[in-house]
Design a protein around this motif. Structure first.
Motif, mmCIF file in Angstrom:
data_model
loop_
_atom_site.group_PDB
_atom_site.id
_atom_site.type_symbol
_atom_site.label_atom_id
_atom_site.label_comp_id
_atom_site.label_asym_id
_atom_site.label_seq_id
_atom_site.Cartn_x
_atom_site.Cartn_y
_atom_site.Cartn_z
ATOM 1 N N VAL A 44 0.835 -1.196 0.000
ATOM 2 C CA VAL A 44 0.000 0.000 0.000
ATOM 3 C C VAL A 44 0.876 1.255 0.000
ATOM 4 O O VAL A 44 0.640 2.190 -0.754
ATOM 5 N N ASP A 45 1.944 1.227 0.814
ATOM 6 C CA ASP A 45 2.792 2.416 0.939
ATOM 7 C C ASP A 45 3.522 2.751 -0.360
ATOM 8 O O ASP A 45 3.644 3.914 -0.725
ATOM 9 N N TYR A 46 4.036 1.726 -1.017
ATOM 10 C CA TYR A 46 4.956 2.014 -2.123
ATOM 11 C C TYR A 46 4.349 1.857 -3.509
ATOM 12 O O TYR A 46 5.003 2.124 -4.501
ATOM 13 N N PHE A 47 3.090 1.405 -3.531
ATOM 14 C CA PHE A 47 2.447 1.221 -4.832
ATOM 15 C C PHE A 47 2.498 2.475 -5.709
ATOM 16 O O PHE A 47 2.841 2.399 -6.893
ATOM 17 N N PRO A 48 2.172 3.658 -5.147
ATOM 18 C CA PRO A 48 2.186 4.863 -5.997
ATOM 19 C C PRO A 48 3.554 5.116 -6.639
ATOM 20 O O PRO A 48 3.634 5.473 -7.810
ATOM 21 N N ASP A 49 4.639 4.898 -5.864
ATOM 22 C CA ASP A 49 5.971 5.119 -6.430
ATOM 23 C C ASP A 49 6.233 4.154 -7.578
ATOM 24 O O ASP A 49 6.788 4.523 -8.613
ATOM 25 N N LEU A 50 5.855 2.891 -7.345
ATOM 26 C CA LEU A 50 6.088 1.891 -8.384
ATOM 27 C C LEU A 50 5.235 2.186 -9.613
ATOM 28 O O LEU A 50 5.649 1.934 -10.738
ATOM 29 N N LEU A 51 4.047 2.739 -9.382
ATOM 30 C CA LEU A 51 3.155 3.031 -10.509
ATOM 31 C C LEU A 51 3.822 4.015 -11.466
ATOM 32 O O LEU A 51 3.721 3.874 -12.691
ATOM 33 N N GLY A 52 4.539 4.997 -10.897
ATOM 34 C CA GLY A 52 5.286 5.938 -11.739
ATOM 35 C C GLY A 52 6.302 5.197 -12.597
ATOM 36 O O GLY A 52 6.448 5.467 -13.797
ATOM 37 N N GLY A 53 7.000 4.237 -11.983
ATOM 38 C CA GLY A 53 7.984 3.440 -12.723
ATOM 39 C C GLY A 53 7.330 2.637 -13.827
ATOM 40 O O GLY A 53 7.849 2.547 -14.949
ATOM 41 N N LEU A 54 6.162 2.070 -13.504
ATOM 42 C CA LEU A 54 5.438 1.285 -14.508
ATOM 43 C C LEU A 54 5.084 2.160 -15.713
ATOM 44 O O LEU A 54 5.186 1.733 -16.866
ATOM 45 N N GLY A 55 4.704 3.421 -15.417
ATOM 46 C CA GLY A 55 4.388 4.348 -16.497
ATOM 47 C C GLY A 55 5.578 4.539 -17.427
ATOM 48 O O GLY A 55 5.441 4.523 -18.658
ATOM 49 N N VAL A 56 6.764 4.693 -16.817
ATOM 50 C CA VAL A 56 7.973 4.862 -17.632
ATOM 51 C C VAL A 56 8.221 3.605 -18.471
ATOM 52 O O VAL A 56 8.547 3.682 -19.662
ATOM 53 N N SER A 57 8.038 2.426 -17.851
ATOM 54 C CA SER A 57 8.234 1.169 -18.590
ATOM 55 C C SER A 57 7.295 1.093 -19.790
ATOM 56 O O SER A 57 7.700 0.682 -20.884
ATOM 57 N N LEU A 58 6.039 1.499 -19.574
ATOM 58 C CA LEU A 58 5.068 1.434 -20.670
ATOM 59 C C LEU A 58 5.417 2.426 -21.774
ATOM 60 O O LEU A 58 5.313 2.117 -22.962
ATOM 61 N N GLN A 59 5.850 3.626 -21.357
ATOM 62 C CA GLN A 59 6.265 4.619 -22.354
ATOM 63 C C GLN A 59 7.409 4.098 -23.203
ATOM 64 O O GLN A 59 7.428 4.242 -24.423
ATOM 65 N N LEU A 60 8.375 3.495 -22.509
ATOM 66 C CA LEU A 60 9.542 2.964 -23.214
ATOM 67 C C LEU A 60 9.110 1.867 -24.191
ATOM 68 O O LEU A 60 9.601 1.802 -25.324
ATOM 69 N N THR A 61 8.170 1.022 -23.753
ATOM 70 C CA THR A 61 7.664 -0.035 -24.639
ATOM 71 C C THR A 61 7.052 0.582 -25.888
ATOM 72 O O THR A 61 7.336 0.157 -27.015
ATOM 73 N N LEU A 62 6.237 1.609 -25.676
ATOM 74 C CA LEU A 62 5.527 2.234 -26.790
ATOM 75 C C LEU A 62 6.502 2.844 -27.794
ATOM 76 O O LEU A 62 6.409 2.613 -29.006
ATOM 77 N N VAL A 63 7.454 3.624 -27.265
ATOM 78 C CA VAL A 63 8.410 4.289 -28.170
ATOM 79 C C VAL A 63 9.249 3.245 -28.907
ATOM 80 O O VAL A 63 9.505 3.359 -30.116
ATOM 81 N N THR A 64 9.659 2.189 -28.177
ATOM 82 C CA THR A 64 10.440 1.120 -28.811
ATOM 83 C C THR A 64 9.673 0.504 -29.977
ATOM 84 O O THR A 64 10.228 0.298 -31.063
ATOM 85 N N LEU A 65 8.392 0.240 -29.753
ATOM 86 C CA LEU A 65 7.600 -0.392 -30.813
ATOM 87 C C LEU A 65 7.371 0.578 -31.977
ATOM 88 O O LEU A 65 7.402 0.180 -33.140
ATOM 89 N N LEU A 66 7.166 1.869 -31.639
ATOM 90 C CA LEU A 66 6.922 2.847 -32.701
ATOM 91 C C LEU A 66 8.125 2.981 -33.625
ATOM 92 O O LEU A 66 7.984 3.253 -34.819
#
Ligand SMILES: Nc1ncnc2c1ncn2[C@@H]1O[C@H](COP(=O)(O)OP(=O)(O)O)[C@@H](O)[C@H]1O
Ligand SMILES: [Mg+2]
Lengths: 212, 217, 256
Positions: free
Chosen positions: B8-30
């Motif tokens: 519960v405490d750290y989920f928000p921080d990790l969510l930011g990281g997940l966003g970066v991972s998804l962005q990187l995935t998207l740009v890589t595929l594009l």
């Protein structure tokens, strides 16, 4: 050239890690695939969930969970042990799916024939079906093994001293951040070639034996 | 219960990281997918030089671990006078590997387009480029969609490698929180589950699409 | 390649055409000329080289020797054939295949309109109008917005004919257009072809439909082993073939 001798120190570790993980996976995949085809729905579901989780989480995350998570809090693990366990578990899931493909390829008639001969389910599995499944799984397993050899480079992140580990080391020491990595790339490519060759040989040998 | 509290405490921080991972995935595929298509077309070119170069690039791209390519782009290119941010280096490196792998998938798709249709198009007097654009590529891509989706999932997993070049994606975030709090097990497990939360539904979706496309042949 | 004005009564001429696959000579020194408005039926056993000969006419296969002339545009084997030459020759030639070869990812209308837009530069409106006219003509206007997979084999073949006609060819080639169809369905296609012949289209038809060859064609060409065995008026060839080989072939076909 002096870079090469340093980087090449990691080749034996890359091979050792790949083979150990592959062996772990080849064995671990057997109970997983049996559970995946169990008559009990709960067992089937659990096996399936486990396979999905093992394959759905990146190998680096598994290595971190095992090395830093389990390794620091629960039992002490060397980086090599953590890597073999991590890659071995992931490989078990992939091998289970490969075996499952092999099982579907074996004709139902063989089960019936064994039934007619009065062989028990277990005996049929061990003596008739098992060897054939292993045999038809070889091409897919070989493709997987070559992928695993490249993925094993991830273990350098937790300190396993494999090919890319030594490339990074050499690049830090000498300040050349290109050539050592190019050597590493060349060595990985070179390692996959005999791998493909060996599996083709093994495949031909086993084909002969099964055919007889 | 500490496990759950950590989550519960750290989920928000990790969510930011997940966003970066998804962005990187998207740009890589594009970047990687169009490049893969170009490689696939080049590998089937009539010109020998083009073909040989393309197949060479594909083999090197597939034979080299993504981690090696990543190190080479991030640490190697600056010494050659090109300094890249970690996001750009990671996108380009993963796109290179993506292009090599997807070119093979796409080549399979392009080759699966019936040759009779290509012949009919030639007989109609259509130009080679038009035949690729209107007949071969749309059908080839359609055939390749399920395996491409499967590969996109692998790309998402591979973004975790960007940990090694200090990019604040999910794995890095999890590790750095772990190293501060010493709650490695709970936080790294949460990060792993967050990956799975994306990859498992995505692979079900890819299976579903494969099934649908197979049925509508 | 240049325009020939003197021979404008000859639509197609093949002069000493040779085609080899490796060491295997598939077309062996074949010459044939087709007049404007003439309907030629090519018959002969499987493997005789009928399809290959047809495909040489629109240069889907490039011959190893000889000269191909279609509507005054000629191409010589052995010389560099530019893309422009290919396109100029093909512009006058429509072709219909045994396996229809419609584009499955496009609607029926798109199948017919796209080549007009890309090859002739027609606007979408113009092309669609022409496509609809042709679909009406082959009796399939109601299928315009369907995909080919929703059409029967006979319908697909009629659409394929419409697609070829949409480019206003002066010559039509048919390679066993009814062989993949049930006999009754084949009749729908043959009816369209009869109409086309009656309108004066120059046609070369490879076929096993002896009835069609006899009724519709002006001349029958019998091929075997890469060569023309004999050619002539359908009535003569069918009732009194000059060659033993032809007689054998006809007997085999008629006994089926
Ligand atoms: N692309 C090709 N490569 C090699 N041989 C071919 C090819 N196409 C046709 N052939 C051969 O050429 C001969 C004539 O073929 P084809 O023109 O299709 O005959 P038909 O249409 O009269 O049945 C056959 O022996 C066939 O095997
Ligand atoms: Mg034929």
């Amino acid at each position: 050239m002096e870079h090469l001798s340093v980087v090449a120190q990691g080749v034996s570790m890359t091979l050792l890690l790949t083979l150990s993980s592959l062996l772990f996976g080849a064995i671990g995949g057997i109970p997983l695939v049996l559970a995946r085809r169990s008559r009990l729905a709960l067992v089937r579901f659990t096996a399936r969930a486990l396979i999905e989780l093992l394959r759905g989480i990146p190998p680096l995350a598994w290595l971190f969970i095992i090395y830093f998570g389990v390794g620091t809090g629960v039992i002490e693990l060397s980086s090599f042990a953590a890597a073999v366990i991590g890659f071995g578990l992931v490989s078990s899931a992939y091998m289970a799916e490969i075996y499952r493909g092999g099982l579907t390829a074996i004709h139902d008639g063989q089960w019936e024939a064994s039934d007619a001969l009065g062989l028990s389910h277990a005996a049929t599995l061990v003596t008739i079906i098992g060897p054939q499944v292993l045999r038809v799984s070889i091409p897919a397993a070989a493709t997987f093994a070559i992928g695993l050899l490249k993925d094993s480079s991830v273990a350098s992140v937790i300190g396993v001293q494999d090919t890319i580990y030594w490339a990074s080391h050499e690049s830090t020491v000498t300040g050349d951040a290109i050539v050592p990595f190019l050597w590493a790339a060349g060595l990985y490519v070179a390692m996959t070639i005999p791998c493909a060759w060996a599996t083709r040989l093994l495949d031909a040998k086993l084909r002969k034996r099964v055919a007889r | 219960m500490t496990f759950f509290n950590d989550w519960v405490d750290y989920f928000p921080d990790l969510l930011g990281g997940l966003g970066v991972s998804l962005q990187l995935t998207l740009v890589t595929l594009l970047i990687g997918l169009p490049a893969g298509l170009v490689l696939a077309l080049a590998a089937g070119s009539k010109k020998r030089v083009v073909r040989v170069v393309a197949i060479g690039v594909i083999e090197v791209g597939r034979g080299t671990p993504a981690l090696v390519v990543l190190q080479l782009f991030y640490f190697g290119l600056p010494t050659a006078g090109m300094t890249l941010t970690s996001f750009v280096a990671a996108s380009l490196a993963l796109a290179f590997t993506t292009a090599a792998y997807t070119s093979e998938i796409l080549r399979g798709g392009l080759q699966a387009v019936p040759s009779g249709e290509v012949e009919a198009a030639h007989a109609l007097g259509m130009a080679r480029g038009d035949i690729l654009r209107f007949v071969v590529i749309p059908q080839g891509i359609r055939i390749a969609i399920p395996p491409l989706m499967g590969f996109a999932i692998m790309v998402f997993q591979a973004t975790s490698l960007a940990y090694t070049i200090a990019m604040p994606e999910l794995m890095s975030q999890a590790y750095s929180i772990g190293s501060i709090t010493f709650r490695y097990l709970s936080i790294l497990t949460l990060a792993g589950l967050m990956y799975a939360l994306i990859t498992i539904p995505a692979s079900s979706l890819s299976n579903f699409v494969e099934y649908r496309l197979a049925r509508h042949r | 390649m240049h325009e020939d004005t003197e021979q404008d009564r000859i639509a197609i001429s093949l002069e000493s055409v040779v085609k080899k696959y490796g060491d295997h000579t598939v077309i062996n020194d074949v010459s044939l000329s087709v007049r404007e408005g003439e309907v030629i039926a090519i018959i002969g056993p499987s493997g005789a080289g009928k399809s290959t000969l047809l495909r040489c006419i629109n240069l889907l296969e490039v011959p190893d020797r000889g000269r191909i002339t279609v509507e005054g545009n000629h191409v010589d084997a052995g010389t560099q054939i530019s893309h422009k030459d290919l396109v100029r020759l093909r512009r006058n030639v429509g072709m219909v295949f045994q396996s229809f070869n419609l584009f499955p990812h496009m609607t029926v209308l798109r199948n017919i309109s796209l080549p007009q837009e890309r090859v002739l530069g027609r606007s979408r409106q113009e092309a669609d109008a022409r496509s609809m006219k042709l679909l009406e003509r082959v009796g399939l206007a109601d299928k315009a917005q369907q995909y080919p997979s929703r059409c029967s084999g006979g319908q697909q073949q009629r659409i394929a004919i419409a697609r070829a006609l949409a480019l206003d060819p002066r010559v039509m080639l048919f390679d066993e257009p009814t062989s993949a169809l049930d006999p009754e369905v084949g009749l729908e296609v043959l009816a369209v072809m009869r109409e086309l012949a009656a309108e004066g289209m120059t046609m070369v038809v490879v076929t096993h439909e002896m009835q069609f060859a006899r009724d519709v064609s002006d001349r029958v060409v019998v091929m075997a082993e890469g060569a023309i065995l004999e050619e002539g008026d359908p009535a003569d060839v069918f009732t009194a073939p000059a060659m033993d080989r032809t007689r054998k072939f006809l007997r085999a076909v008629l006994e089926r």
